[in-house]
Design a protein around this motif. Structure first.
Motif, mmCIF file in Angstrom:
data_model
loop_
_atom_site.group_PDB
_atom_site.id
_atom_site.type_symbol
_atom_site.label_atom_id
_atom_site.label_comp_id
_atom_site.label_asym_id
_atom_site.label_seq_id
_atom_site.Cartn_x
_atom_site.Cartn_y
_atom_site.Cartn_z
ATOM 1 N N PRO A 96 3.079 2.828 -4.535
ATOM 2 C CA PRO A 96 2.228 2.759 -5.736
ATOM 3 C C PRO A 96 2.941 2.194 -6.952
ATOM 4 O O PRO A 96 2.288 1.718 -7.888
ATOM 5 C CB PRO A 96 1.830 4.225 -5.961
ATOM 6 C CG PRO A 96 2.007 4.881 -4.628
ATOM 7 C CD PRO A 96 3.166 4.185 -3.989
ATOM 8 N N ASP A 156 2.321 -1.782 -8.487
ATOM 9 C CA ASP A 156 1.081 -2.358 -9.011
ATOM 10 C C ASP A 156 1.294 -3.252 -10.228
ATOM 11 O O ASP A 156 0.739 -4.354 -10.303
ATOM 12 C CB ASP A 156 0.090 -1.241 -9.356
ATOM 13 C CG ASP A 156 -0.428 -0.541 -8.102
ATOM 14 O OD1 ASP A 156 -0.039 -0.947 -6.990
ATOM 15 O OD2 ASP A 156 -1.195 0.424 -8.240
ATOM 16 N N ARG A 202 -5.858 1.505 -0.862
ATOM 17 C CA ARG A 202 -4.749 0.659 -1.269
ATOM 18 C C ARG A 202 -4.515 -0.479 -0.276
ATOM 19 O O ARG A 202 -4.192 -1.597 -0.683
ATOM 20 C CB ARG A 202 -3.467 1.491 -1.422
ATOM 21 C CG ARG A 202 -3.479 2.435 -2.620
ATOM 22 C CD ARG A 202 -2.090 3.041 -2.836
ATOM 23 N NE ARG A 202 -1.092 2.030 -3.052
ATOM 24 C CZ ARG A 202 -0.867 1.411 -4.224
ATOM 25 N NH1 ARG A 202 -1.599 1.716 -5.278
ATOM 26 N NH2 ARG A 202 0.083 0.498 -4.317
ATOM 27 N N HIS A 244 -7.137 -3.236 -0.788
ATOM 28 C CA HIS A 244 -6.869 -3.919 -2.055
ATOM 29 C C HIS A 244 -5.661 -4.843 -1.921
ATOM 30 O O HIS A 244 -5.706 -6.005 -2.353
ATOM 31 C CB HIS A 244 -6.617 -2.893 -3.151
ATOM 32 C CG HIS A 244 -6.218 -3.491 -4.459
ATOM 33 N ND1 HIS A 244 -7.094 -4.143 -5.280
ATOM 34 C CD2 HIS A 244 -4.997 -3.568 -5.068
ATOM 35 C CE1 HIS A 244 -6.463 -4.580 -6.365
ATOM 36 N NE2 HIS A 244 -5.189 -4.240 -6.253
ATOM 37 N N ALA A 270 0.821 -1.205 0.000
ATOM 38 C CA ALA A 270 0.000 0.000 0.000
ATOM 39 C C ALA A 270 0.861 1.263 0.000
ATOM 40 O O ALA A 270 0.468 2.288 -0.568
ATOM 41 C CB ALA A 270 -0.921 -0.004 1.215
#
Length: 376
Positions: free
Chosen positions: A42, A45, A120, A123, A39
């Motif tokens: 970024p 991903d 984040r 997820h 998280a």
């Protein structure tokens, strides 16, 4: 390639550290630690998604198929994980080799992909939970099937069978359902024999048995597995139940596998409708033992359907068909023995409701499975 973060670390190393904590760690905070790492970065991903596709590809190499994994994720995780899995499977699909029509149908039936995530950390947590499940999948028996180039379009016969069974399940009139399902069963028998004769007279004689997996999910999965076994046996196939992963592997020639899937699904629909009606009548009479009633109902239904199908399978055949059918049975048995050199027999448990048993047997007698006509 790896991207560099402001602190000098790479996204790859962030993913590796997150995996080390969450996928391979055993502490109570392992998952939170891994999710926090992802998280906070970024840039991870794309790499995280690529690793997920690798987990999916590894599952395929271990013998799993899309529907198998979706079934397991639905049982053990949540809807968000199913949607994440669907996205990974679709992303990995272009890198696969040729797959058969069953595989392509499973891809087509995948649920929609996940909607935009709320934050984040949530997820990342869901992603790691899914990856942990994928990582721990054991090897399954491989299902070598025909590739897309070797398959034919669905025959008109199967299209008619599907339509007849759909109408039989939808109608509220027993007489109409009986007529529709009887016709469907007649077409099933003829379809199987036509395929066997075609294979014996043409280059298709080199055709070999295949296998497919059919979901046998809770509740009352034992009775459902018995029902599927009866349907498979009556249609020149063999079924082996994998209880831990909620499916049975059915071995047989392709035309017969298609029939087994159709008939088993139809009988489940009919059984569910009959059980709901019988249970409502029992509750109206003051009975409350819903679970034991259902268990006994479905056990009796499966037992009685098996008896009916066995009787139907004894229909006489002409002598010229006997060698053809015998050779195919030998081939199916040989394939089954190669895939499953060791199997065990399971007895039904929890059958204790007399009213459920009686109602289930009566429902099986009413189920639309007409005896096959003599094969000629």
């Amino acid at each position: 390639m790896s991207s560099t973060n402001s602190d000098g670390t790479t996204s790859d190393s962030s993913v590796d550290r997150a995996f080390e904590a969450a996928l391979y760690g055993t502490g109570h905070t392992a998952l939170d630690t891994g999710a926090s790492l992802l998280a906070a970065d970024p840039a991870v991903d794309a790499e995280l998604a690529r690793r997920g596709q690798e987990f999916v590809a590894a599952a395929w190499r271990r013998g799993w198929q899309p529907a198998d994994v979706v079934r397991l994720v639905r049982r053990d995780l949540d809807d968000v994980h199913i949607r994440l899995l669907a996205a990974l499977i679709r992303a990995q699909a272009p890198y696969d080799g040729p797959r058969g029509p069953r595989w392509q149908a499973q891809i087509h039936d995948l649920p929609p992909e996940t909607p935009p995530r709320a934050d984040r950390f949530s997820h990342a947590t869901a992603v790691l939970e899914l990856y942990r499940l994928l990582l721990r999948l054991p090897a399954l028996e491989p299902l070598e099937g025909p590739t897309a180039k070797q398959t034919r379009p669905e025959s008109r016969m199967l299209t008619r069978i599907r339509a007849l069974l759909a109408k039989a399940e939808a109608t509220g009139f027993p007489e109409e359902a009986e007529a529709l399902s009887a016709k469907a069963q007649e077409l099933m028998a003829r379809h199987s024999i036509d395929e066997a004769l075609l294979a014996s007279r043409t280059s298709a004689a080199k055709d070999t048995p295949g296998a497919c997996r059919i979901g046998v999910e809770p509740p009352y999965e034992q009775a459902k597995a018995v029902l599927l076994d009866a349907v498979a046996s009556a249609n020149h196939c063999r079924a082996v139940w994998n209880e831990p992963f909620d499916f049975s592997t059915v071995v047989g020639f392709e035309a017969d596998l298609e029939v087994v899937e159709l008939l088993y699904t139809s009988l489940l629909v009919q059984a569910q409708a009959a059980m709901t009606k019988a249970e409502a009548a029992q509750r109206a009479g003051g009975r409350k033992r819903t679970k034991t009633f259902r268990q006994s109902f479905l056990a009796a239904y499966a037992h009685r359907i098996g008896t009916r199908l066995t009787e139907a399978a004894k229909a006489p055949v002409t002598e010229d068909l006997l060698p053809v059918l015998a050779s195919r049975e030998v081939a199916v048995t040989a394939r089954l023995d190669r895939m499953f050199p060791e199997t065990t027999t399971t007895r039904l448990r929890g059958v204790s409701d007399e009213a459920g048993w009686v109602e289930g047997a009566q429902a099986a007698d009413r189920a639309q499975v007409a005896p096959r006509r003599p094969l000629r």
